[in-house]
Scaffold this motif. Structure first.
Motif, mmCIF file in Angstrom:
data_model
loop_
_atom_site.group_PDB
_atom_site.id
_atom_site.type_symbol
_atom_site.label_atom_id
_atom_site.label_comp_id
_atom_site.label_asym_id
_atom_site.label_seq_id
_atom_site.Cartn_x
_atom_site.Cartn_y
_atom_site.Cartn_z
ATOM 1 N N ASN A 131 0.865 -1.177 0.000
ATOM 2 C CA ASN A 131 0.000 0.000 0.000
ATOM 3 C C ASN A 131 0.904 1.231 0.000
ATOM 4 O OD1 ASN A 131 -1.959 1.941 0.243
ATOM 5 N ND2 ASN A 131 -3.001 0.986 1.979
ATOM 6 N N ARG A 132 1.163 1.770 -1.188
ATOM 7 C CA ARG A 132 2.045 2.930 -1.292
ATOM 8 C C ARG A 132 1.614 3.820 -2.452
ATOM 9 N NH1 ARG A 132 6.550 2.642 -4.894
ATOM 10 N NH2 ARG A 132 6.541 0.761 -6.191
ATOM 11 N N GLU A 182 -3.140 0.175 -3.661
ATOM 12 C CA GLU A 182 -3.231 -0.944 -2.722
ATOM 13 C C GLU A 182 -3.301 -2.263 -3.487
ATOM 14 O OE1 GLU A 182 -5.720 -0.907 1.015
ATOM 15 O OE2 GLU A 182 -6.751 -2.529 -0.074
ATOM 16 N N VAL A 183 -2.479 -3.218 -3.085
ATOM 17 C CA VAL A 183 -2.467 -4.558 -3.680
ATOM 18 C C VAL A 183 -2.748 -5.558 -2.567
ATOM 19 C CG1 VAL A 183 -1.148 -6.278 -4.969
ATOM 20 C CG2 VAL A 183 -0.756 -3.836 -5.376
ATOM 21 N N THR A 227 5.277 -6.002 -7.740
ATOM 22 C CA THR A 227 5.156 -5.910 -9.199
ATOM 23 C C THR A 227 3.809 -5.342 -9.625
ATOM 24 O OG1 THR A 227 4.434 -8.215 -9.340
ATOM 25 C CG2 THR A 227 6.777 -7.797 -9.591
ATOM 26 N N ALA A 228 2.742 -5.735 -8.945
ATOM 27 C CA ALA A 228 1.424 -5.208 -9.295
ATOM 28 C C ALA A 228 1.342 -3.716 -8.997
ATOM 29 C CB ALA A 228 0.340 -5.968 -8.534
ATOM 30 N N SER A 229 1.904 -3.295 -7.863
ATOM 31 C CA SER A 229 1.919 -1.869 -7.529
ATOM 32 C C SER A 229 2.680 -1.076 -8.574
ATOM 33 C CB SER A 229 2.548 -1.662 -6.152
ATOM 34 O OG SER A 229 2.633 -0.293 -5.827
ATOM 35 N N ARG A 230 3.805 -1.607 -9.013
ATOM 36 C CA ARG A 230 4.612 -0.943 -10.040
ATOM 37 C C ARG A 230 3.821 -0.793 -11.340
ATOM 38 N NH1 ARG A 230 10.505 -1.101 -10.842
ATOM 39 N NH2 ARG A 230 10.985 -0.564 -12.995
ATOM 40 N N SER A 231 3.074 -1.831 -11.700
ATOM 41 C CA SER A 231 2.299 -1.796 -12.932
ATOM 42 C C SER A 231 1.232 -0.710 -12.885
ATOM 43 C CB SER A 231 1.652 -3.164 -13.165
ATOM 44 O OG SER A 231 0.860 -3.161 -14.316
ATOM 45 N N ILE A 232 0.508 -0.612 -11.772
ATOM 46 C CA ILE A 232 -0.540 0.397 -11.643
ATOM 47 C C ILE A 232 0.060 1.800 -11.619
ATOM 48 C CG2 ILE A 232 -2.408 1.249 -10.190
ATOM 49 C CD1 ILE A 232 -3.041 -1.331 -11.659
#
Length: 263
Positions: free
Chosen positions: A72-73, A77-78, A243-248
């Motif tokens: 969460n950053r 949020e993932v 990785t998901a946070s980076r993608s979003i």
């Protein structure tokens, strides 16, 4: 729509490549993807999408669903939820506010824009091939095959065969999805591992021409019928929060750029 930026995953995989390749027990052998006949029918595609969309929506709404926050950053949020019948391939949910309207977000991620938009978010994107457009119950659907490049000399190329769907739901909410399908009309290709991803996205209006974006997906870079792939799922689960946070964040950056060019 494929938003999982796997760049960080494979940087980590580079450091544990030998362990990953030899760890047979950590790879899934579950068969995944919706089976379709050789002659694809629009009704079957529609039903495949409806089934996954309803399943994933229930995971967002159910009070008993215990989502574990992984990251969460910067407003992204993932979180993760175990799949009851397939624990090696959990649900992953991503939520964020996007600096564009639901229509603009939805348009940006449509399949016909991938050749422009995907390389901005996925450094291993190779291309997409389409195999026909279908229409049923007011819904447009396209069968396609996405290809990825070989990754850092460690893992071979991947491809994903899916039906891509986009439509407008109730209360000005846009929805889109990619549902993995298996059909003899799109056979496996030499040098590609046939991987799996189901993904549903919800684009809800937010303040000041913004979008509350929610994506829920399941992903396995191993062969969808258990014939190899050499990507341990424990590593995926361990790193998907980052990785998901980076993608979003990459998606939000590109939408911000698009918004600024219109000013």
């Amino acid at each position: 729509m494929t938003l999982i930026d796997v760049f960080v995953v494979f940087l980590i995989l580079n450091a544990v490549a030998i362990a990953a390749i030899t760890d047979e027990d950590s790879r899934s052998t579950t068969f995944r993807g919706v089976s379709l006949p050789s002659v694809i029918d629009a009704k079957d595609l529609y039903q495949a999408y409806q089934d996954i969309q309803e399943e994933y929506h229930s995971k967002l709404q159910g009070e008993d669903n215990e989502w574990k926050i992984l990251n969460n950053r910067q407003g992204v949020e993932v979180s993760l939820l175990q799949h009851p019948a397939d624990p090696t391939c959990p649900y992953v949910k991503m939520t964020a506010i996007m600096p564009a309207s639901p229509q603009e977000c939805w348009d940006f991620l449509q399949l016909d824009q991938w050749e422009t938009t995907m390389p901005l978010m996925d450094p291993f994107y190779e291309g997409v091939d389409t195999y026909g457009d279908y229409f049923f119950e007011g819904m447009n659907m396209t069968v396609a095959r996405k290809r990825t490049k070989r990754i850092l000399g460690i893992l071979g190329k991947r491809d994903f065969v899916f039906v891509s769907v986009g439509h407008k739901g109730e209360n000005e909410v846009f929805m889109s999805g990619t549902i993995s399908v298996v059909t003899k009309s799109i056979p496996r290709q030499r040098d590609y591992t046939r991987a799996f991803q189901d993904s549903i996205a919800f684009y809800r209006p937010h303040d000041k021409n913004q979008t509350h974006l929610t994506i829920i997906c399941r992903l396995d870079l191993n062969d969808s019928h258990g014939d190899g792939g050499y990507m341990p799922m424990w590593l995926y689960v361990k790193t998907i929060g980052t990785t998901a946070s980076r993608s979003i964040l990459n998606l939000r950056r590109e939408l911000q750029r698009l918004s600024e060019t219109k000013m």
